[in-house]
Scaffold this motif. Structure first.
Motif, PDB file in Angstrom:
ATOM      1  N   LEU A 122      -0.751   6.692 -10.854  1.00  0.00           N
ATOM      2  CA  LEU A 122      -0.096   5.835  -9.864  1.00  0.00           C
ATOM      3  C   LEU A 122       1.208   5.269 -10.416  1.00  0.00           C
ATOM      4  O   LEU A 122       2.216   5.198  -9.707  1.00  0.00           O
ATOM      5  CB  LEU A 122      -1.032   4.697  -9.451  1.00  0.00           C
ATOM      6  CG  LEU A 122      -2.193   5.060  -8.536  1.00  0.00           C
ATOM      7  CD1 LEU A 122      -3.141   3.881  -8.381  1.00  0.00           C
ATOM      8  CD2 LEU A 122      -1.678   5.491  -7.159  1.00  0.00           C
ATOM      9  N   ALA A 123       1.185   4.873 -11.688  1.00  0.00           N
ATOM     10  CA  ALA A 123       2.408   4.352 -12.312  1.00  0.00           C
ATOM     11  C   ALA A 123       3.493   5.422 -12.341  1.00  0.00           C
ATOM     12  O   ALA A 123       4.674   5.132 -12.108  1.00  0.00           O
ATOM     13  CB  ALA A 123       2.101   3.860 -13.726  1.00  0.00           C
ATOM     14  N   GLU A 124       3.098   6.655 -12.603  1.00  0.00           N
ATOM     15  CA  GLU A 124       4.077   7.745 -12.621  1.00  0.00           C
ATOM     16  C   GLU A 124       4.632   8.003 -11.229  1.00  0.00           C
ATOM     17  O   GLU A 124       5.844   8.236 -11.068  1.00  0.00           O
ATOM     18  CB  GLU A 124       3.427   9.019 -13.167  1.00  0.00           C
ATOM     19  CG  GLU A 124       4.403  10.180 -13.269  1.00  0.00           C
ATOM     20  CD  GLU A 124       3.770  11.433 -13.848  1.00  0.00           C
ATOM     21  OE1 GLU A 124       4.452  12.467 -13.889  1.00  0.00           O
ATOM     22  OE2 GLU A 124       2.592  11.364 -14.256  1.00  0.00           O
ATOM     23  N   VAL A 125       3.782   7.921 -10.213  1.00  0.00           N
ATOM     24  CA  VAL A 125       4.247   8.092  -8.827  1.00  0.00           C
ATOM     25  C   VAL A 125       5.257   7.015  -8.478  1.00  0.00           C
ATOM     26  O   VAL A 125       6.323   7.294  -7.899  1.00  0.00           O
ATOM     27  CB  VAL A 125       3.043   8.048  -7.852  1.00  0.00           C
ATOM     28  CG1 VAL A 125       3.524   7.854  -6.412  1.00  0.00           C
ATOM     29  CG2 VAL A 125       2.231   9.334  -7.961  1.00  0.00           C
ATOM     30  N   ARG A 126       4.957   5.765  -8.837  1.00  0.00           N
ATOM     31  CA  ARG A 126       5.885   4.672  -8.552  1.00  0.00           C
ATOM     32  C   ARG A 126       7.211   4.851  -9.290  1.00  0.00           C
ATOM     33  O   ARG A 126       8.277   4.524  -8.762  1.00  0.00           O
ATOM     34  CB  ARG A 126       5.252   3.329  -8.934  1.00  0.00           C
ATOM     35  CG  ARG A 126       4.111   2.902  -8.034  1.00  0.00           C
ATOM     36  CD  ARG A 126       3.724   1.451  -8.278  1.00  0.00           C
ATOM     37  NE  ARG A 126       3.217   1.233  -9.628  1.00  0.00           N
ATOM     38  CZ  ARG A 126       1.932   1.298  -9.959  1.00  0.00           C
ATOM     39  NH1 ARG A 126       1.021   1.577  -9.040  1.00  0.00           N
ATOM     40  NH2 ARG A 126       1.541   1.068 -11.203  1.00  0.00           N
ATOM     41  N   ALA A 127       7.145   5.378 -10.496  1.00  0.00           N
ATOM     42  CA  ALA A 127       8.358   5.500 -11.309  1.00  0.00           C
ATOM     43  C   ALA A 127       9.230   6.679 -10.899  1.00  0.00           C
ATOM     44  O   ALA A 127      10.454   6.620 -11.046  1.00  0.00           O
ATOM     45  CB  ALA A 127       7.973   5.631 -12.787  1.00  0.00           C
ATOM     46  N   ASN A 180      16.178   7.133 -10.546  1.00  0.00           N
ATOM     47  CA  ASN A 180      15.181   8.141 -10.914  1.00  0.00           C
ATOM     48  C   ASN A 180      15.089   9.266  -9.890  1.00  0.00           C
ATOM     49  O   ASN A 180      14.179  10.099  -9.958  1.00  0.00           O
ATOM     50  CB  ASN A 180      13.803   7.503 -11.098  1.00  0.00           C
ATOM     51  CG  ASN A 180      13.618   6.903 -12.478  1.00  0.00           C
ATOM     52  OD1 ASN A 180      14.086   7.469 -13.465  1.00  0.00           O
ATOM     53  ND2 ASN A 180      12.944   5.777 -12.565  1.00  0.00           N
ATOM     54  N   ASP A 181      16.027   9.280  -8.932  1.00  0.00           N
ATOM     55  CA  ASP A 181      16.072  10.306  -7.883  1.00  0.00           C
ATOM     56  C   ASP A 181      14.738  10.427  -7.136  1.00  0.00           C
ATOM     57  O   ASP A 181      14.158  11.519  -7.048  1.00  0.00           O
ATOM     58  CB  ASP A 181      16.475  11.662  -8.479  1.00  0.00           C
ATOM     59  CG  ASP A 181      16.867  12.666  -7.393  1.00  0.00           C
ATOM     60  OD1 ASP A 181      17.274  12.228  -6.291  1.00  0.00           O
ATOM     61  OD2 ASP A 181      16.759  13.881  -7.649  1.00  0.00           O
ATOM     62  N   ILE A 185       0.838  -1.201   0.000  1.00  0.00           N
ATOM     63  CA  ILE A 185       0.000   0.000   0.000  1.00  0.00           C
ATOM     64  C   ILE A 185       0.870   1.246   0.000  1.00  0.00           C
ATOM     65  O   ILE A 185       0.614   2.206  -0.736  1.00  0.00           O
ATOM     66  CB  ILE A 185      -0.957  -0.011   1.213  1.00  0.00           C
ATOM     67  CG1 ILE A 185      -1.980  -1.147   1.050  1.00  0.00           C
ATOM     68  CG2 ILE A 185      -1.677   1.325   1.354  1.00  0.00           C
ATOM     69  CD1 ILE A 185      -2.892  -1.336   2.246  1.00  0.00           C
ATOM     70  N   LEU A 186       1.938   1.246   0.804  1.00  0.00           N
ATOM     71  CA  LEU A 186       2.858   2.387   0.835  1.00  0.00           C
ATOM     72  C   LEU A 186       3.436   2.656  -0.549  1.00  0.00           C
ATOM     73  O   LEU A 186       3.613   3.806  -0.955  1.00  0.00           O
ATOM     74  CB  LEU A 186       3.989   2.124   1.820  1.00  0.00           C
ATOM     75  CG  LEU A 186       3.655   2.225   3.314  1.00  0.00           C
ATOM     76  CD1 LEU A 186       4.801   1.677   4.151  1.00  0.00           C
ATOM     77  CD2 LEU A 186       3.364   3.668   3.693  1.00  0.00           C
ATOM     78  N   GLY A 187       3.747   1.579  -1.286  1.00  0.00           N
ATOM     79  CA  GLY A 187       4.349   1.718  -2.603  1.00  0.00           C
ATOM     80  C   GLY A 187       3.354   1.878  -3.731  1.00  0.00           C
ATOM     81  O   GLY A 187       3.737   1.842  -4.904  1.00  0.00           O
ATOM     82  N   LEU A 224      18.167   0.273 -16.395  1.00  0.00           N
ATOM     83  CA  LEU A 224      16.923  -0.294 -16.913  1.00  0.00           C
ATOM     84  C   LEU A 224      15.681   0.558 -16.634  1.00  0.00           C
ATOM     85  O   LEU A 224      14.865   0.772 -17.546  1.00  0.00           O
ATOM     86  CB  LEU A 224      16.741  -1.713 -16.365  1.00  0.00           C
ATOM     87  CG  LEU A 224      15.650  -2.564 -17.011  1.00  0.00           C
ATOM     88  CD1 LEU A 224      15.897  -2.704 -18.512  1.00  0.00           C
ATOM     89  CD2 LEU A 224      15.602  -3.948 -16.357  1.00  0.00           C
ATOM     90  N   PRO A 225      15.462   1.065 -15.396  1.00  0.00           N
ATOM     91  CA  PRO A 225      14.248   1.874 -15.177  1.00  0.00           C
ATOM     92  C   PRO A 225      14.185   3.112 -16.066  1.00  0.00           C
ATOM     93  O   PRO A 225      13.090   3.565 -16.418  1.00  0.00           O
ATOM     94  CB  PRO A 225      14.354   2.267 -13.693  1.00  0.00           C
ATOM     95  CG  PRO A 225      15.237   1.228 -13.082  1.00  0.00           C
ATOM     96  CD  PRO A 225      16.220   0.871 -14.154  1.00  0.00           C
ATOM     97  N   LEU A 226      15.343   3.648 -16.452  1.00  0.00           N
ATOM     98  CA  LEU A 226      15.362   4.853 -17.275  1.00  0.00           C
ATOM     99  C   LEU A 226      14.977   4.561 -18.720  1.00  0.00           C
ATOM    100  O   LEU A 226      14.556   5.455 -19.445  1.00  0.00           O
ATOM    101  CB  LEU A 226      16.750   5.489 -17.235  1.00  0.00           C
ATOM    102  CG  LEU A 226      17.216   5.977 -15.861  1.00  0.00           C
ATOM    103  CD1 LEU A 226      18.670   6.426 -15.932  1.00  0.00           C
ATOM    104  CD2 LEU A 226      16.328   7.104 -15.351  1.00  0.00           C
TER     105      LEU A 226
END
Length: 253
Positions: free
Chosen positions: A80-85, A162-163, A53-55, A109-111
């Motif tokens: 929500l996906a943008e918040v996680r990323a 992603n800082d 839930i936190l994530g 990879l995340p970038l």
């Protein structure tokens, strides 16, 4: 200290063929910007459900969760996906690295999913690896040949690339020996000093002692200082079926 995490009256109920499982009960707590908080408790206490839930990987059945003053319930799936990323970095016990990719490729990879040019991806990945404390000679090694402590530092670097404002770490020392675990905890302390907010979930009270403060979960409830689980505002059992039919209800866990 302004809260970046603010949970009020969080309940999480799962439905299965066996019936309803009330995993989290009236969870209320906050985490300030730049704080290092450990969430601890025995296995099966609800720590992983709370971490999801936190994530923003799961949604509470009832209650309010504000993340950096955003009401998570108001966000769309894409938001929500943008918040996680962009706002949250995840560190897991099992590292979740790609073993045949190099250290640098794993962190980059995340970038790749954000359209960041390769030159910028490499620069940011190197900066994240330096912040995580991994020696430069390991950057071109395949992740699968690293030690457990080295892999965890790569995982921390990947969470940092992603800082994000917040680092969520789920049992990050669980697969490490005591000495290596201490080195990883020192990395989290350096990140805190750099201004990151850290929430670390662990069943190990010695690991939890390294944080600024500890939130203990017992049977899905936040425990009082005397160790007893608080249940001041429990849901009326008669309401459970009504809540569990919510569209946000997930599967059994």
């Amino acid at each position: 200290m302004r809260p970046v995490i603010d949970m009020r009256g969080i309940h999480r109920i799962f439905e299965s063929e066996a019936g309803f499982s009330h995993v989290l009960h009236d969870i209320t707590f906050s985490v300030g910007a730049g704080e290092f908080v450990a969430i601890t408790g025995p296995s099966g206490s609800g720590k992983s459900t709370l971490m999801n839930i936190l994530g923003c990987l799961d949604t509470p059945t009832s209650g309010t969760y504000r993340l950096s003053r955003l009401n998570v319930a108001d966000l769309t799936d894409s938001e929500l996906a943008e918040v996680r990323a962009t706002h949250i970095g995840f560190v897991f016990q099992s590292f979740n690295l790609m073993p045949r990719m190099t250290v640098l490729e794993n962190v980059m990879l995340p970038l790749a999913y954000t359209g960041t040019p390769r030159s910028s991806r490499e620069r940011r990945a190197v900066g994240a690896l330096q912040a995580a404390g991994l020696a430069i000679e390991h950057y071109d090694h395949r992740a699968g040949v690293l030690s457990g402590g080295q892999m965890q530092r790569v995982a921390i670097a990947r969470a940092l690339v992603n800082d994000p404002d917040i680092i969520l770490a789920d049992e990050p020392t669980g697969n490490l020996d005591t000495h290596t675990g201490a080195l990883v905890l020192n990395t989290f302390h350096r990140l805190k000093e750099a201004g990151k907010t850290i929430v670390l979930i662990t069943h190990d009270t010695n690991v939890a002692a390294a944080a600024d403060r500890t939130v203990r979960i017992v049977d899905g409830r936040i425990a009082r200082p005397d160790g007893d689980a608080s249940a001041e505002r429990r849901l009326d059992p008669a309401r459970v079926p009504e809540i569990s039919r919510s569209p946000i209800l997930g599967g059994a866990r």
